[in-house]
Motif scaffolding. Structure first.
Motif, PDB file in Angstrom:
ATOM      1  N   LYS A 159      -7.998  19.052 -13.384  1.00  0.00           N
ATOM      2  CA  LYS A 159      -8.885  18.118 -13.064  1.00  0.00           C
ATOM      3  C   LYS A 159      -8.607  16.703 -13.854  1.00  0.00           C
ATOM      4  O   LYS A 159      -8.960  15.744 -13.352  1.00  0.00           O
ATOM      5  N   LEU A 160      -8.164  16.789 -15.060  1.00  0.00           N
ATOM      6  CA  LEU A 160      -7.933  15.741 -15.713  1.00  0.00           C
ATOM      7  C   LEU A 160      -6.768  14.965 -15.292  1.00  0.00           C
ATOM      8  O   LEU A 160      -6.709  13.709 -15.332  1.00  0.00           O
ATOM      9  N   SER A 161      -5.884  15.738 -14.472  1.00  0.00           N
ATOM     10  CA  SER A 161      -4.675  14.923 -13.882  1.00  0.00           C
ATOM     11  C   SER A 161      -5.297  13.982 -12.785  1.00  0.00           C
ATOM     12  O   SER A 161      -4.292  13.167 -12.164  1.00  0.00           O
ATOM     13  N   HIS A 162      -6.290  14.199 -12.058  1.00  0.00           N
ATOM     14  CA  HIS A 162      -6.745  13.395 -11.146  1.00  0.00           C
ATOM     15  C   HIS A 162      -7.127  11.968 -11.501  1.00  0.00           C
ATOM     16  O   HIS A 162      -7.190  11.240 -10.754  1.00  0.00           O
ATOM     17  N   VAL A 163      -7.151  12.076 -12.768  1.00  0.00           N
ATOM     18  CA  VAL A 163      -7.588  10.579 -13.384  1.00  0.00           C
ATOM     19  C   VAL A 163      -6.388   9.593 -13.068  1.00  0.00           C
ATOM     20  O   VAL A 163      -6.210   8.263 -12.896  1.00  0.00           O
ATOM     21  N   VAL A 164      -5.021  10.068 -13.170  1.00  0.00           N
ATOM     22  CA  VAL A 164      -3.945   9.191 -13.286  1.00  0.00           C
ATOM     23  C   VAL A 164      -3.618   8.413 -11.828  1.00  0.00           C
ATOM     24  O   VAL A 164      -3.473   7.361 -11.831  1.00  0.00           O
ATOM     25  N   PRO A 165      -3.700   9.126 -10.953  1.00  0.00           N
ATOM     26  CA  PRO A 165      -3.851   8.125  -9.251  1.00  0.00           C
ATOM     27  C   PRO A 165      -4.860   6.882  -9.372  1.00  0.00           C
ATOM     28  O   PRO A 165      -4.479   5.942  -9.126  1.00  0.00           O
ATOM     29  N   ALA A 166      -6.048   7.327  -9.951  1.00  0.00           N
ATOM     30  CA  ALA A 166      -7.200   6.248  -9.903  1.00  0.00           C
ATOM     31  C   ALA A 166      -6.696   5.065 -11.180  1.00  0.00           C
ATOM     32  O   ALA A 166      -6.944   3.967 -10.793  1.00  0.00           O
ATOM     33  N   ILE A 167      -6.095   5.445 -12.064  1.00  0.00           N
ATOM     34  CA  ILE A 167      -5.654   4.514 -13.275  1.00  0.00           C
ATOM     35  C   ILE A 167      -4.737   3.515 -12.465  1.00  0.00           C
ATOM     36  O   ILE A 167      -4.712   2.346 -12.656  1.00  0.00           O
ATOM     37  N   ILE A 168      -3.575   3.967 -11.772  1.00  0.00           N
ATOM     38  CA  ILE A 168      -2.767   3.406 -10.929  1.00  0.00           C
ATOM     39  C   ILE A 168      -3.298   2.482  -9.848  1.00  0.00           C
ATOM     40  O   ILE A 168      -2.717   1.177  -9.924  1.00  0.00           O
ATOM     41  N   ILE A 227       0.970  -1.253   0.084  1.00  0.00           N
ATOM     42  CA  ILE A 227       0.179  -0.006  -0.088  1.00  0.00           C
ATOM     43  C   ILE A 227       0.861   1.371  -0.008  1.00  0.00           C
ATOM     44  O   ILE A 227       0.706   2.056  -0.545  1.00  0.00           O
ATOM     45  N   LEU A 228       2.145   1.218   0.953  1.00  0.00           N
ATOM     46  CA  LEU A 228       2.920   2.093   0.736  1.00  0.00           C
ATOM     47  C   LEU A 228       3.352   2.542  -0.451  1.00  0.00           C
ATOM     48  O   LEU A 228       3.480   3.647  -0.947  1.00  0.00           O
ATOM     49  N   PHE A 229       3.803   1.402  -1.136  1.00  0.00           N
ATOM     50  CA  PHE A 229       4.520   1.615  -2.478  1.00  0.00           C
ATOM     51  C   PHE A 229       3.529   2.099  -3.483  1.00  0.00           C
ATOM     52  O   PHE A 229       3.908   3.170  -4.379  1.00  0.00           O
ATOM     53  N   ILE A 230       2.065   1.883  -3.661  1.00  0.00           N
ATOM     54  CA  ILE A 230       1.258   2.215  -4.527  1.00  0.00           C
ATOM     55  C   ILE A 230       1.036   3.476  -4.189  1.00  0.00           C
ATOM     56  O   ILE A 230       0.802   4.545  -5.194  1.00  0.00           O
ATOM     57  N   ALA A 231       0.855   4.069  -2.907  1.00  0.00           N
ATOM     58  CA  ALA A 231       0.772   5.511  -2.386  1.00  0.00           C
ATOM     59  C   ALA A 231       1.774   6.319  -3.038  1.00  0.00           C
ATOM     60  O   ALA A 231       1.643   7.456  -3.583  1.00  0.00           O
ATOM     61  N   PHE A 232       2.955   5.830  -3.020  1.00  0.00           N
ATOM     62  CA  PHE A 232       4.290   6.465  -3.324  1.00  0.00           C
ATOM     63  C   PHE A 232       4.165   6.622  -4.744  1.00  0.00           C
ATOM     64  O   PHE A 232       4.539   7.783  -5.596  1.00  0.00           O
ATOM     65  N   VAL A 233       3.840   5.698  -5.460  1.00  0.00           N
ATOM     66  CA  VAL A 233       3.662   5.662  -6.910  1.00  0.00           C
ATOM     67  C   VAL A 233       2.669   6.668  -7.445  1.00  0.00           C
ATOM     68  O   VAL A 233       2.938   7.466  -8.371  1.00  0.00           O
ATOM     69  N   CYS A 234       1.533   6.791  -6.856  1.00  0.00           N
ATOM     70  CA  CYS A 234       0.548   7.628  -7.047  1.00  0.00           C
ATOM     71  C   CYS A 234       0.886   9.128  -6.764  1.00  0.00           C
ATOM     72  O   CYS A 234       0.655  10.096  -7.651  1.00  0.00           O
ATOM     73  N   ILE A 235       1.629   9.217  -5.737  1.00  0.00           N
ATOM     74  CA  ILE A 235       2.106  10.639  -5.341  1.00  0.00           C
ATOM     75  C   ILE A 235       3.134  11.383  -6.363  1.00  0.00           C
ATOM     76  O   ILE A 235       3.083  12.370  -6.736  1.00  0.00           O
ATOM     77  N   VAL A 236       4.142  10.479  -6.736  1.00  0.00           N
ATOM     78  CA  VAL A 236       5.072  10.617  -7.771  1.00  0.00           C
ATOM     79  C   VAL A 236       4.465  10.869  -9.013  1.00  0.00           C
ATOM     80  O   VAL A 236       4.686  11.983  -9.757  1.00  0.00           O
ATOM     81  N   ALA A 237       3.473  10.011  -9.430  1.00  0.00           N
ATOM     82  CA  ALA A 237       2.738  10.350 -10.833  1.00  0.00           C
ATOM     83  C   ALA A 237       1.955  11.742 -10.831  1.00  0.00           C
ATOM     84  O   ALA A 237       2.024  12.511 -11.558  1.00  0.00           O
ATOM     85  N   ASN A 238       1.367  11.980  -9.692  1.00  0.00           N
ATOM     86  CA  ASN A 238       0.551  12.983  -9.374  1.00  0.00           C
ATOM     87  C   ASN A 238       1.239  14.503  -9.506  1.00  0.00           C
ATOM     88  O   ASN A 238       1.152  15.514 -10.029  1.00  0.00           O
ATOM     89  N   PHE A 239       2.729  14.269  -9.084  1.00  0.00           N
ATOM     90  CA  PHE A 239       3.440  15.413  -8.676  1.00  0.00           C
ATOM     91  C   PHE A 239       3.875  15.632 -10.283  1.00  0.00           C
ATOM     92  O   PHE A 239       4.136  16.852 -10.599  1.00  0.00           O
ATOM     93  N   ILE A 240       4.344  14.690 -10.814  1.00  0.00           N
ATOM     94  CA  ILE A 240       4.930  14.847 -12.262  1.00  0.00           C
ATOM     95  C   ILE A 240       3.832  15.460 -13.114  1.00  0.00           C
ATOM     96  O   ILE A 240       4.213  16.350 -13.947  1.00  0.00           O
TER      97      ILE A 240
END
Length: 442
Positions: free
Chosen positions: A92-101, A47-60
């Motif tokens: 607003k479109l960028s919010h889709v990225v964490p959901a896809i991950i 879960i921590l790893f997925i959260a990290f990936v989501c945060i990094v993807a959202n940041f990028i």
């Protein structure tokens, strides 16, 4: 080999992580930990790893991609691009990225895979609705930059599209929650049509009204309209699906239902605004006791007034010829024709208006008598100013009547008004002066 399905960046990370999950579990077992604890720790680390990936993807996405897009738009000065950026469509479109991950990693959690995928799918749909809503707002903003938007507004139509899309989006969300096909729910809409008619009554009426208002060009943004029933008297600043927003002259806002402009009467001042003239329609009330025939002295005085010289000369000649031709006995005033002070005053007002710089000479201009009443004889001025601005119009009208109020006594006329306290006081003082001193002392 399915390249598109198996070798996306997320799938590659997922595969690498999945291959190493067993290694992590074995590594944790070296610490002689309980098997259940190892299982939960592995899930927690995942879960921590997925959260990290989501945060990094959202940041990028937000700090890099969106900034690059915004910089390109600002640099090239795309008006439509600026509007899309201001409406935060890309953000607003960028919010889709964490959901896809999260959706892609759902298979890691076998027990909750279905629930996680369902939740991620619902989030993606809701995010898509927000993006679509902002995109339609941006389209409306872009359209409003063109002059045709004031004549043919599309905001109402876009709101109808929003309602339809949001309705279908909600149906898809409900279908996902119920594990049913959206087609089954859509097939039940026919049975619920009466309920939808009741719920969306105002929207449907507004849509019909918007089409009629647009096709018949009944009202535009910027029009000055007056609707006494709703207390609206001001400029139209927005026309939407359900309401017409009117900013009154006292800066208050009145919201009028769109269908009210079809079902009820209202006044649109656009014709006045486009004509270039604003109507002046106001009366002077003359005390009928002050109306009389003109004496020789009065005619001589009127003849020296610039606006009356030609009129007096022409009228005197015309009257004299008429009286001689018909052998009128002028020893009695009522015989034949003669000038009156009220008639001369009306002609003076007419000539005064014809020479006034604030009056539109290409539009109707009249000075007429109305039916006498208990307030005297109304002399109505009907003309149009050559400036439609409210403040300028009131100034022109005020200047005209200031002059007429001051000049009326020069024609031997008195303006009528109900007796004031000053009038009664003056009358009592005059009465007391006529009473002998002895009688006043008694």
């Amino acid at each position: 080999m399915h390249v598109g399905a198996d070798y996306t960046p997320i799938r590659i990370i997922h595969r690498i992580w999945g291959e190493n999950m067993d290694l992590i579990s074995k590594w944790l077992l070296k610490f002689e930990l309980n098997a259940n604890l190892v299982k939960y720790l592995s899930i927690f680390i995942m879960i921590l790893f997925i959260a990290f990936v989501c945060i990094v993807a959202n940041f990028i996405t937000k700090k890099v991609v969106i900034r690059i897009i915004t910089h390109i738009v600002r640099k090239n000065n795309f008006q439509w691009g600026n509007i899309i950026v201001e409406r935060k469509v890309f953000r607003k479109l960028s919010h889709v990225v964490p959901a896809i991950i999260i959706f892609q990693f759902a298979s890691t959690f076998t027990t909750f895979e279905y629930l996680i995928q369902k939740g991620a799918t619902i989030y993606i749909i809701l995010t898509g609705l927000m993006v679509f809503n902002s995109l339609l707002d941006a389209i409306n903003d872009i359209y409003q930059t063109h002059d045709i938007s004031k004549i043919k507004p599309i905001k109402g139509y876009l709101q109808v599209v929003k309602i339809i899309v949001i309705t279908f989006g909600i149906i898809f969300v409900i279908a996902i929650l119920m594990d049913e096909s959206p087609l089954i729910l859509l097939s039940g809409i026919g049975a619920l049509s009466a309920v939808f008619m009741l719920i969306f009554k105002d929207s449907l009426l507004g849509l019909v009204a918007g089409v009629q208002l647009s096709n018949n060009d009944m009202v535009r943004v910027g029009d000055w309209i007056e609707i006494p029933k709703y207390g609206a008297d001001g400029d139209v600043i927005d026309i939407s699906l359900n309401t017409v927003k009117v900013q009154n002259f006292d800066k208050t806002i009145t919201m009028v239902p769109s269908y009210a402009l079809i079902s009820d009467s209202f006044k649109n001042w656009r014709g006045m605004q486009t004509s270039g003239g604003r109507r002046i329609k106001r009366s002077l009330f003359i005390d009928t006791n002050s109306i009389s025939f003109c004496t020789e002295e009065m005619i001589e005085r009127f003849n020296s007034i610039d606006y009356l010289t030609d009129y007096i000369t022409k009228k005197e000649r015309e009257i004299e010829e008429y009286n001689i031709q018909h052998e009128i006995n002028r020893s009695i005033t009522v015989n034949g024709r003669a000038l009156t002070n009220i008639g001369v005053f009306r002609e003076y007002i007419r000539n005064y208006l014809k020479n006034h710089s604030g009056i539109n000479q290409d539009m109707s201009l009249m000075v007429r008598q109305l039916a006498p009443s208990e307030n005297g004889l109304p002399i109505e001025i009907y003309a149009f100013s050559n400036d439609i601005r409210w403040a300028v119009y009131e100034s022109i009208q005020g200047d005209i009547f200031d002059h007429l109020f001051a000049v009326a006594p020069q024609f031997g006329l008195r303006l009528f008004q109900n007796p004031t306290g000053h009038d009664l006081k003056t009358l009592m003082s005059e009465s007391n002066e006529n009473i002998p001193l002895k009688e006043r002392e008694q």
